[in-house]
Design an enzyme around this catalytic site. Structure first.
Site, short mmCIF file in Angstrom:
data_model
loop_
_atom_site.label_atom_id
_atom_site.label_comp_id
_atom_site.label_asym_id
_atom_site.label_seq_id
_atom_site.Cartn_x
_atom_site.Cartn_y
_atom_site.Cartn_z
N ARG A 17 19.63 11.97 21.41
CA ARG A 17 20.29 12.53 22.60
C ARG A 17 19.37 13.37 23.48
O ARG A 17 19.51 13.35 24.71
CB ARG A 17 21.52 13.33 22.18
CG ARG A 17 22.66 12.44 21.71
CD ARG A 17 23.71 13.25 21.00
NE ARG A 17 23.15 13.91 19.84
CZ ARG A 17 23.74 14.86 19.13
NH1 ARG A 17 24.94 15.26 19.48
NH2 ARG A 17 23.15 15.39 18.07
N GLN B 110 16.57 -3.23 16.71
CA GLN B 110 17.52 -2.91 15.64
C GLN B 110 18.64 -3.94 15.61
O GLN B 110 19.18 -4.31 16.67
CB GLN B 110 18.14 -1.52 15.83
CG GLN B 110 18.93 -1.11 14.58
CD GLN B 110 19.76 0.14 14.75
OE1 GLN B 110 20.63 0.20 15.62
NE2 GLN B 110 19.51 1.14 13.93
N CYS C 293 25.78 3.34 11.45
CA CYS C 293 26.76 3.42 12.54
C CYS C 293 28.15 3.80 12.02
O CYS C 293 28.67 3.17 11.11
CB CYS C 293 26.82 2.08 13.29
SG CYS C 293 27.99 2.15 14.65
N LYS D 85 17.80 2.25 8.92
CA LYS D 85 18.21 3.57 9.41
C LYS D 85 19.57 3.86 8.82
O LYS D 85 20.50 3.06 8.98
CB LYS D 85 18.26 3.56 10.94
CG LYS D 85 18.68 4.90 11.56
CD LYS D 85 18.39 4.89 13.07
CE LYS D 85 18.85 6.14 13.78
NZ LYS D 85 20.29 6.15 14.05
N ASN E 163 15.74 12.24 11.31
CA ASN E 163 16.49 12.21 12.57
C ASN E 163 17.70 13.14 12.48
O ASN E 163 18.28 13.32 11.42
CB ASN E 163 16.92 10.75 12.83
CG ASN E 163 17.98 10.62 13.91
OD1 ASN E 163 19.09 10.17 13.64
ND2 ASN E 163 17.67 11.02 15.13
N GLY E 164 18.05 13.69 13.66
CA GLY E 164 19.26 14.51 13.76
C GLY E 164 18.96 15.90 14.28
O GLY E 164 18.20 16.65 13.67
N PRO F 290 17.32 4.28 18.47
CA PRO F 290 18.18 3.28 19.10
C PRO F 290 19.46 3.96 19.59
O PRO F 290 20.04 4.77 18.85
CB PRO F 290 18.48 2.31 17.95
CG PRO F 290 18.23 3.06 16.70
CD PRO F 290 17.25 4.14 17.01
N MET F 291 19.88 3.64 20.81
CA MET F 291 21.16 4.18 21.31
C MET F 291 21.88 3.09 22.07
O MET F 291 21.41 2.64 23.14
CB MET F 291 20.93 5.40 22.20
CG MET F 291 20.66 6.66 21.41
SD MET F 291 20.43 8.11 22.47
CE MET F 291 18.75 7.88 23.00
N ALA F 292 23.03 2.68 21.54
CA ALA F 292 23.81 1.59 22.15
C ALA F 292 24.22 1.99 23.56
O ALA F 292 24.71 3.10 23.80
CB ALA F 292 25.04 1.31 21.29
C1 LIG Z 1 25.25 7.07 22.77
C2 LIG Z 1 24.67 6.86 21.39
C3 LIG Z 1 24.45 5.57 20.94
C4 LIG Z 1 23.90 5.36 19.67
N1 LIG Z 1 23.65 4.07 19.26
C5 LIG Z 1 22.98 3.87 18.08
C6 LIG Z 1 22.54 2.56 17.72
O1 LIG Z 1 22.70 1.57 18.44
N2 LIG Z 1 21.93 2.43 16.52
C7 LIG Z 1 21.69 3.52 15.67
O2 LIG Z 1 21.11 3.35 14.60
N3 LIG Z 1 22.08 4.75 16.01
C8 LIG Z 1 22.69 4.95 17.20
N4 LIG Z 1 23.01 6.22 17.59
C9 LIG Z 1 22.63 7.35 16.73
C10 LIG Z 1 21.24 7.91 17.10
O3 LIG Z 1 20.23 6.93 16.95
C11 LIG Z 1 20.89 9.14 16.25
O4 LIG Z 1 20.88 8.76 14.90
C12 LIG Z 1 21.91 10.28 16.43
O5 LIG Z 1 22.25 10.45 17.79
C13 LIG Z 1 21.35 11.59 15.89
O6 LIG Z 1 20.19 11.98 16.58
P1 LIG Z 1 20.22 13.18 17.67
O7 LIG Z 1 20.82 14.35 16.97
O8 LIG Z 1 18.76 13.33 18.05
O9 LIG Z 1 21.06 12.72 18.80
C14 LIG Z 1 23.58 6.45 18.84
C15 LIG Z 1 23.81 7.75 19.30
C16 LIG Z 1 24.34 7.97 20.56
C17 LIG Z 1 24.56 9.38 21.03
#
Ligand SMILES: Cc1cc2nc3c(=O)[nH]c(=O)nc-3n(C[C@H](O)[C@H](O)[C@H](O)COP(=O)(O)O)c2cc1C
Length: 313
Positions: free
Chosen positions: A227, A73, A103, A141, A202-203, A20-22
């Site tokens: 990302r 989510q 978050c 999460k 994740n990460g 999920p990404m806001a």
């Molecule tokens: C722009 C953006 C928005 C995000 N929005 C959410 C969200 O709505 N809910 C959530 O659980 N995590 C959110 N995250 C976190 C990601 O889901 C993820 O846990 C985090 O980016 C780590 O993963 P990555 O290293 O693959 O980027 C967001 C991350 C980014 C960069």
């Protein structure tokens, strides 16, 4: 590393999920990632209070189609309101509802929501068990803790399982790190060892290689990519072995769908940002970005993206 994943009877075609990404994981983006190979996609976090007040904006975030399985989510800290959200009409088409307990944004944390719930185990437990009582599949999460001195992934994983979650996703960073630094494999491995439900790690996953390292070191049942998918949605093709469709063709399809669902104005603003992501790392990307942000219509953007995202010679 790819295999199907059974989450309380919901069978995902594979175990590589879109996070999920806001502001980003709207329906056209999720559908593109699913078509490229993501085994499950999540809507961005949606406010349970927003659903309670029947906010139109909140409902827009939950647009979806007939595809299956699919996950939404939600965030919030009032067990009653969270259960009501899970039972709401707006979420009825989703096969899985994920609760955001990771978050780090101050405006969320100061309301006791998101990662603040990791500092309040009794309330976190109440929220999860209230959601589980809705009869929906519930996942959580969360992060490995709030900071280096407060890591608690295994304990929190157990709490989630005990309260009725059928899946957990562990973001291997503490809250104070936001999105920086490598994931803490040991903490994710400890969470995996502590529970019997599936665990998604994740990460910091930017490639198949990163995902393989993650699963080897943690024993996780699957991975979640955030990302990397924004910059390169074709990252999912690395896992499936399918040929990568040309970027400009993907862009055009996404632009068209975004425009159809959300209108021209939103499509222009949103897709300029997406084109800038897709451009990253290409020759002349800084100048290309400037030109993208100067476009004033969807038609203009489409033409320019066709030029900028054409295959590099
Ligand atoms: C722009 C953006 C928005 C995000 N929005 C959410 C969200 O709505 N809910 C959530 O659980 N995590 C959110 N995250 C976190 C990601 O889901 C993820 O846990 C985090 O980016 C780590 O993963 P990555 O290293 O693959 O980027 C967001 C991350 C980014 C960069």
């Amino acid at each position: 590393m790819l295999h199907t994943l059974d989450i309380a009877g919901m069978v995902c075609p594979n175990n590589v999920f879109l996070a999920p990404m806001a502001g980003y994981t709207n329906y056209p983006f999720r559908e593109m990632c699913r078509a490229l190979g993501a085994g499950l996609t999540f809507t961005e976090m949606v406010s349970a209070k927003g659903l309670h007040y029947k906010s139109e904006e909140t409902k827009q975030l939950l647009l979806c189609g007939e595809e299956s399985p699919k996950a939404a989510q939600i965030f919030g800290s009032d067990p009653g309101v969270m259960r009501e959200a899970c039972e709401s009409e707006a979420l009825k088409d989703f096969d899985l509802i994920d609760i955001n307990m990771g978050c780090p944004m101050p405006k969320i944390v100061k309301n006791g929501e998101g990662s603040a719930l990791m500092e309040n185990f009794p309330l976190a437990e109440k929220v999860i068990s209230a959601c589980a009582k809705s009869g929906k599949r519930i996942s959580v999460k969360f992060r490995i803790g709030t900071d280096g001195a407060h890591k608690c992934a295994a304990e929190f994983a157990k709490l989630c399982e005990g309260a009725g979650a059928c899946l957990i996703t562990v973001h291997g960073r503490t809250r104070d790190k936001i999105y920086a630094g490598p994931p803490d494999y040991a903490e994710i491995a400890a969470a995996k060892a502590a529970v019997r439900i599936p665990v998604v790690a994740n990460g910091g996953i930017w490639s198949l290689k990163d995902a393989e390292r993650m699963t080897e070191r943690t024993g996780a049942d699957g991975v979640m990519i955030a990302r990397a998918a924004l910059y390169r949605p074709t990252v999912f093709c690395e896992f499936t072995g399918e040929a990568e469709p040309p970027l400009f063709a993907l862009f055009e399809r996404e632009l068209e769908e975004t425009r159809r669902l959300y209108g021209d104005r939103f499509a222009l603003v949103f897709m300029r940002k997406m084109a800038a992501f897709y451009l990253k790392g290409r020759h002349g990307s800084a100048r290309g970005k400037q030109r993208l942000f100067a476009t004033q219509s969807v038609g203009e953007l489409s033409l320019l993206a066709r030029e900028l995202l054409a295959p590099e010679k």
